[in-house]
Design a protein around this motif. Structure first.
Motif, short mmCIF file in Angstrom:
data_model
loop_
_atom_site.label_atom_id
_atom_site.label_comp_id
_atom_site.label_asym_id
_atom_site.label_seq_id
_atom_site.Cartn_x
_atom_site.Cartn_y
_atom_site.Cartn_z
N ASP A 1 0.86 -1.18 0.00
CA ASP A 1 0.00 0.00 0.00
C ASP A 1 0.90 1.24 0.00
OD1 ASP A 1 -1.86 1.96 0.32
OD2 ASP A 1 -2.84 1.07 2.09
N ASN A 2 0.79 2.07 -1.02
CA ASN A 2 1.65 3.24 -1.15
C ASN A 2 1.43 4.27 -0.04
OD1 ASN A 2 2.74 2.18 -3.50
ND2 ASN A 2 1.24 3.21 -4.82
N SER A 3 0.25 4.28 0.57
CA SER A 3 -0.03 5.25 1.62
C SER A 3 0.54 4.82 2.97
CB SER A 3 -1.54 5.48 1.74
OG SER A 3 -2.19 4.27 2.08
N ASP A 4 0.50 3.52 3.25
CA ASP A 4 1.10 2.97 4.47
C ASP A 4 1.49 1.52 4.19
OD1 ASP A 4 -1.20 1.18 5.07
OD2 ASP A 4 -2.24 3.08 5.47
N SER A 5 2.22 0.96 5.09
CA SER A 5 2.73 -0.40 4.87
C SER A 5 1.77 -1.49 5.27
CB SER A 5 4.04 -0.59 5.66
OG SER A 5 3.79 -0.36 7.06
N ASP B 1 -8.58 -2.37 3.02
CA ASP B 1 -7.71 -2.20 1.84
C ASP B 1 -7.94 -3.33 0.84
OD1 ASP B 1 -6.59 0.11 2.90
OD2 ASP B 1 -5.01 -1.02 3.94
N TYR C 1 -6.37 2.07 -9.66
CA TYR C 1 -5.67 3.32 -9.35
C TYR C 1 -4.18 3.12 -9.13
CZ TYR C 1 -10.32 5.27 -8.69
OH TYR C 1 -11.61 5.70 -8.88
N ASP D 1 -2.63 2.39 -6.26
CA ASP D 1 -2.13 2.70 -4.92
C ASP D 1 -1.87 1.45 -4.11
OD1 ASP D 1 -4.78 2.21 -5.06
OD2 ASP D 1 -5.41 3.73 -3.60
#
Length: 360
Positions: free
Chosen positions: A59-63, A69, A83, A85
């Protein structure tokens, strides 16, 4: 020149060469519900696969890849939005995406566009059903005309044990064919005086044909055409006027029923003897009370008198002759004879029919 009845057209979901095959009627609401349930099933199977292998995703926003998700990734993946992400990073996650999730994505899209896909494949499906129906159809009964006479004939045939899949209805009117189709019969919409229409009903492989149109000239033309296509078929035809009966027999009909004169005789009998007319009405209604039927002579009955039979014998069919039960020639039954008898509709088998003396 003989005027043929007009052939009307009508829309139907099972039309292919004017042949309609019966099928279960599924409402649009049920079809939509089925597709929604199938789409949800594919969605949750994909969510489960992603969640079980969530360690292979990034996940590019958090690990941390949570269940939410996984649900988010599944929805954007199945809808082909993507998308980017959340992406599969490990070899196992990518392999699952290639071998499992991608086919599920295709299946999900097929379910969503099922109506369009069904319309595109409907003709192929109908052709397959029609070919299977034709290959299985043998020694069936063709009924020409699904009016009052035709429907009564069909009901009588059903009461004798003939299956609905062994009856094919021909009628020039689309609404009549749709009605027959809704009742479980295969139907052919068209003019039965045309050989191609009878061929669609597989009359060349039929055992018998009941001809009950609205016009006597139509009966004659259908009889001639059916006899030409199948010389061995048993033809039973109806005419309104008695003067047309000889012409119909000359055309090849094995049995001819004059509807107008038969109804007139029954009306006259009802005036003179109401009870006798009630008995006759009972006899011609198969499956209720008393039935009139034709059957072969059994080995136990051969060599005996018709009066010794367990049934009430009305006539004896010997060769091409019909003998009365008290005819001296019929004093001794032969094994090749056939008997026209009266028996109770509630009991099965010749030995379980009307007891001797029960109707005498």
């Amino acid at each position: 020149m003989v005027r043929r009845p007009p052939e009307e057209t009508g829309e139907t979901t099972e039309r292919l060469g004017s042949v309609l095959l019966p099928r279960p009627d599924i409402s649009p609401q049920r079809q939509v519900a089925r597709r929604l349930l199938a789409a949800l099933a594919v969605l949750w199977v994909t969510v489960l696969l992603v969640y079980l292998d969530r360690g292979g995703y990034v996940d590019n926003s958090d690990s941390d890849v949570t269940f939410l998700d996984c649900l988010y990734y599944t929805t954007v993946t199945l809808s082909t939005t993507g998308y980017g992400d959340i992406t599969p990073a490990s070899d196992s996650a990518r392999l699952v995406n290639i071998l499992v999730i991608t086919p599920l994505r295709v299946l999900f899209l097929i379910i969503l566009i099922g109506t369009t896909l069904e319309a595109l494949t409907d003709r192929t499906r109908q052709q397959w059903r029609l070919n299977r129906w034709r290959s299985a159809l043998r020694d069936h009964t063709v009924v020409v005309g699904f009016g009052t006479k035709g429907r009564s004939a069909v009901q009588t045939l059903l009461s004798t044990g003939l299956g609905r899949n062994q009856i094919v209805v021909i009628d020039p009117h689309g609404h009549a064919v749709k009605t027959a189709n809704a009742e479980g019969f295969a139907g052919v919409e068209g003019d039965a005086t045309r050989s191609e229409v009878l061929i669609r009903a597989e009359v060349q492989r039929a055992k018998q044909i009941v001809i009950a149109p609205q016009r006597d000239d139509t009966s004659v033309l259908v009889t001639l055409t059916a006899r030409q296509l199948n010389p061995r078929i048993n033809i039973v035809a109806a005419v309104r006027e008695e003067e047309n009966a000889p012409l119909l027999r000359q055309s090849g009909a094995d049995q001819v029923i004059t509807s107008a004169s038969a109804a007139g005789r029954l009306l006259g009998l009802a005036m003179l003897s109401p009870n006798a007319s009630s008995v006759i009405e009972n006899l011609i209604q198969q499956g209720t009370g008393l039935d009139l039927k034709e059957r072969p002579v059994t080995k136990a009955e051969a060599g005996r008198s018709p009066r010794d039979c367990p049934d009430l014998v009305v006539s004896i069919v010997r060769g091409h002759r019909i003998l009365a039960f008290d005819d001296p020639e019929a004093a001794e039954l032969q094994l090749t004879d056939r008997l026209v008898v009266i028996h109770r509709a509630s009991r099965k088998g010749p030995e379980a029919d009307i007891p001797r003396g029960g109707l005498r």
